[in-house]
Design an enzyme around this catalytic site. Sequence first.
Site, PDB file in Angstrom:
ATOM      1  N   ASN A   8       0.876  -1.168   0.000  1.00  0.00           N
ATOM      2  CA  ASN A   8       0.000   0.000   0.000  1.00  0.00           C
ATOM      3  C   ASN A   8       0.917   1.223   0.000  1.00  0.00           C
ATOM      4  O   ASN A   8       1.588   1.491   1.000  1.00  0.00           O
ATOM      5  CB  ASN A   8      -0.908   0.004   1.230  1.00  0.00           C
ATOM      6  CG  ASN A   8      -1.833   1.201   1.270  1.00  0.00           C
ATOM      7  OD1 ASN A   8      -1.654   2.172   0.549  1.00  0.00           O
ATOM      8  ND2 ASN A   8      -2.834   1.137   2.122  1.00  0.00           N
ATOM      9  N   LYS A  10       0.445   4.209   0.466  1.00  0.00           N
ATOM     10  CA  LYS A  10       0.128   5.232   1.471  1.00  0.00           C
ATOM     11  C   LYS A  10       0.655   4.858   2.853  1.00  0.00           C
ATOM     12  O   LYS A  10       0.602   5.666   3.767  1.00  0.00           O
ATOM     13  CB  LYS A  10      -1.388   5.451   1.539  1.00  0.00           C
ATOM     14  CG  LYS A  10      -1.947   6.080   0.282  1.00  0.00           C
ATOM     15  CD  LYS A  10      -3.425   6.320   0.408  1.00  0.00           C
ATOM     16  CE  LYS A  10      -3.963   6.940  -0.881  1.00  0.00           C
ATOM     17  NZ  LYS A  10      -5.408   7.180  -0.783  1.00  0.00           N
ATOM     18  N   CYS A  11       1.163   3.642   3.008  1.00  0.00           N
ATOM     19  CA  CYS A  11       1.640   3.141   4.298  1.00  0.00           C
ATOM     20  C   CYS A  11       3.159   3.305   4.390  1.00  0.00           C
ATOM     21  O   CYS A  11       3.903   2.804   3.549  1.00  0.00           O
ATOM     22  CB  CYS A  11       1.263   1.665   4.440  1.00  0.00           C
ATOM     23  SG  CYS A  11       1.991   0.853   5.880  1.00  0.00           S
ATOM     24  N   GLY A  12       3.618   3.979   5.435  1.00  0.00           N
ATOM     25  CA  GLY A  12       5.046   4.204   5.619  1.00  0.00           C
ATOM     26  C   GLY A  12       5.830   2.916   5.788  1.00  0.00           C
ATOM     27  O   GLY A  12       6.914   2.757   5.217  1.00  0.00           O
ATOM     28  N   ARG A  15       6.136   1.275   2.427  1.00  0.00           N
ATOM     29  CA  ARG A  15       7.122   1.976   1.584  1.00  0.00           C
ATOM     30  C   ARG A  15       8.546   1.637   2.013  1.00  0.00           C
ATOM     31  O   ARG A  15       9.425   1.416   1.183  1.00  0.00           O
ATOM     32  CB  ARG A  15       6.904   3.486   1.618  1.00  0.00           C
ATOM     33  CG  ARG A  15       5.661   3.956   0.896  1.00  0.00           C
ATOM     34  CD  ARG A  15       5.630   5.472   0.728  1.00  0.00           C
ATOM     35  NE  ARG A  15       5.814   6.193   1.968  1.00  0.00           N
ATOM     36  CZ  ARG A  15       4.835   6.599   2.783  1.00  0.00           C
ATOM     37  NH1 ARG A  15       3.577   6.310   2.482  1.00  0.00           N
ATOM     38  NH2 ARG A  15       5.097   7.279   3.880  1.00  0.00           N
TER      39      ARG A  15
END
Length: 116
Positions: A8, A10-12, A15
Amino acid sequence: MQATIWHNPKCGTSRKTLAILEEAADVELTVVEYLKQPPTRAKLEQLYRDAGMTPQEGLRVRGSPAEELGLTQDGATADQILDAMAQEPMLINRPLVETAKGVRLCRPQETVQEIL
Protein backbone atom coordinates in the site's frame (compact mmCIF):
# COMPACT_ATOMS: atom_id res chain seq x y z
CA MET A 1 15.40 -14.58 -5.83
CA GLN A 2 11.79 -13.77 -6.62
CA ALA A 3 9.93 -11.63 -4.07
CA THR A 4 6.35 -10.39 -4.06
CA ILE A 5 5.14 -7.58 -1.84
CA TRP A 6 1.48 -6.85 -1.22
CA HIS A 7 1.94 -3.11 -0.92
CA ASN A 8 0.00 0.00 0.00
CA PRO A 9 1.89 3.10 -1.18
CA LYS A 10 0.13 5.23 1.47
CA CYS A 11 1.64 3.14 4.30
CA GLY A 12 5.05 4.20 5.62
CA THR A 13 6.01 0.70 6.75
CA SER A 14 5.04 -0.69 3.37
CA ARG A 15 7.12 1.98 1.58
CA LYS A 16 10.13 1.24 3.82
CA THR A 17 9.82 -2.49 3.22
CA LEU A 18 9.60 -1.89 -0.52
CA ALA A 19 12.78 0.22 -0.34
CA ILE A 20 14.62 -2.64 1.41
CA LEU A 21 13.50 -5.04 -1.31
CA GLU A 22 14.47 -2.66 -4.10
CA GLU A 23 17.94 -2.23 -2.62
CA ALA A 24 18.51 -5.96 -2.05
CA ALA A 25 20.87 -7.67 -4.46
CA ASP A 26 19.51 -10.38 -6.74
CA VAL A 27 15.83 -9.76 -5.93
CA GLU A 28 13.35 -9.91 -8.77
CA LEU A 29 10.50 -7.90 -7.31
CA THR A 30 6.80 -8.02 -8.04
CA VAL A 31 4.79 -5.23 -6.44
CA VAL A 32 1.07 -5.82 -5.99
CA GLU A 33 -0.98 -2.85 -4.82
CA TYR A 34 -3.40 -5.06 -2.95
CA LEU A 35 -6.11 -2.40 -2.63
CA LYS A 36 -6.29 -2.29 -6.44
CA GLN A 37 -5.50 -5.99 -7.07
CA PRO A 38 -6.59 -7.88 -3.96
CA PRO A 39 -5.35 -11.40 -3.39
CA THR A 40 -7.90 -14.18 -3.61
CA ARG A 41 -9.21 -15.83 -0.49
CA ALA A 42 -7.17 -18.93 -1.36
CA LYS A 43 -4.00 -16.84 -1.76
CA LEU A 44 -4.59 -15.15 1.59
CA GLU A 45 -5.09 -18.53 3.25
CA GLN A 46 -1.81 -19.77 1.71
CA LEU A 47 0.09 -16.61 2.71
CA TYR A 48 -1.00 -16.81 6.35
CA ARG A 49 -0.34 -20.55 6.50
CA ASP A 50 3.16 -20.07 5.05
CA ALA A 51 3.80 -17.19 7.45
CA GLY A 52 2.78 -19.38 10.39
CA MET A 53 0.08 -16.96 11.46
CA THR A 54 -3.67 -16.92 11.71
CA PRO A 55 -5.95 -14.70 9.63
CA GLN A 56 -6.84 -12.96 12.93
CA GLU A 57 -3.16 -12.03 13.33
CA GLY A 58 -3.18 -10.64 9.78
CA LEU A 59 -6.32 -8.57 10.31
CA ARG A 60 -5.91 -4.82 10.09
CA VAL A 61 -8.00 -3.22 12.81
CA ARG A 62 -6.87 0.40 12.82
CA GLY A 63 -8.33 2.36 9.94
CA SER A 64 -10.55 -0.51 8.80
CA PRO A 65 -14.12 -1.65 9.40
CA ALA A 66 -12.93 -4.80 11.26
CA GLU A 67 -14.62 -3.91 14.56
CA GLU A 68 -17.87 -2.85 12.90
CA LEU A 69 -17.96 -6.17 11.06
CA GLY A 70 -17.49 -8.09 14.31
CA LEU A 71 -14.15 -9.50 13.17
CA THR A 72 -12.24 -8.50 16.31
CA GLN A 73 -14.51 -10.46 18.64
CA ASP A 74 -13.45 -13.82 20.02
CA GLY A 75 -16.18 -15.60 18.06
CA ALA A 76 -14.91 -14.50 14.65
CA THR A 77 -13.65 -17.53 12.74
CA ALA A 78 -10.71 -17.72 10.36
CA ASP A 79 -13.15 -18.41 7.52
CA GLN A 80 -15.18 -15.30 8.34
CA ILE A 81 -12.05 -13.17 8.46
CA LEU A 82 -10.66 -14.56 5.18
CA ASP A 83 -14.02 -14.05 3.45
CA ALA A 84 -14.17 -10.46 4.69
CA MET A 85 -10.57 -9.77 3.63
CA ALA A 86 -11.27 -11.11 0.14
CA GLN A 87 -14.25 -8.78 -0.16
CA GLU A 88 -12.65 -5.76 1.54
CA PRO A 89 -8.85 -5.71 1.11
CA MET A 90 -8.57 -2.77 3.52
CA LEU A 91 -8.86 -5.45 6.22
CA ILE A 92 -5.49 -6.98 5.22
CA ASN A 93 -2.58 -5.82 7.35
CA ARG A 94 0.45 -4.94 5.29
CA PRO A 95 2.96 -5.36 3.91
CA LEU A 96 3.00 -9.07 3.27
CA VAL A 97 6.13 -10.31 1.49
CA GLU A 98 6.59 -13.74 -0.07
CA THR A 99 9.86 -15.31 -1.22
CA ALA A 100 11.07 -18.88 -1.66
CA LYS A 101 12.21 -18.70 1.98
CA GLY A 102 8.72 -17.95 3.31
CA VAL A 103 6.16 -15.26 3.98
CA ARG A 104 6.28 -12.47 6.53
CA LEU A 105 4.02 -9.67 7.66
CA CYS A 106 6.77 -7.06 7.66
CA ARG A 107 5.86 -5.03 10.71
CA PRO A 108 8.46 -3.76 11.47
CA GLN A 109 9.96 -3.49 8.02
CA GLU A 110 13.24 -5.15 9.07
CA THR A 111 11.31 -8.43 9.36
CA VAL A 112 11.71 -8.80 5.59
CA GLN A 113 15.40 -9.65 6.15
CA GLU A 114 14.30 -13.04 7.57
CA ILE A 115 13.20 -14.21 4.12
CA LEU A 116 15.87 -12.63 1.91
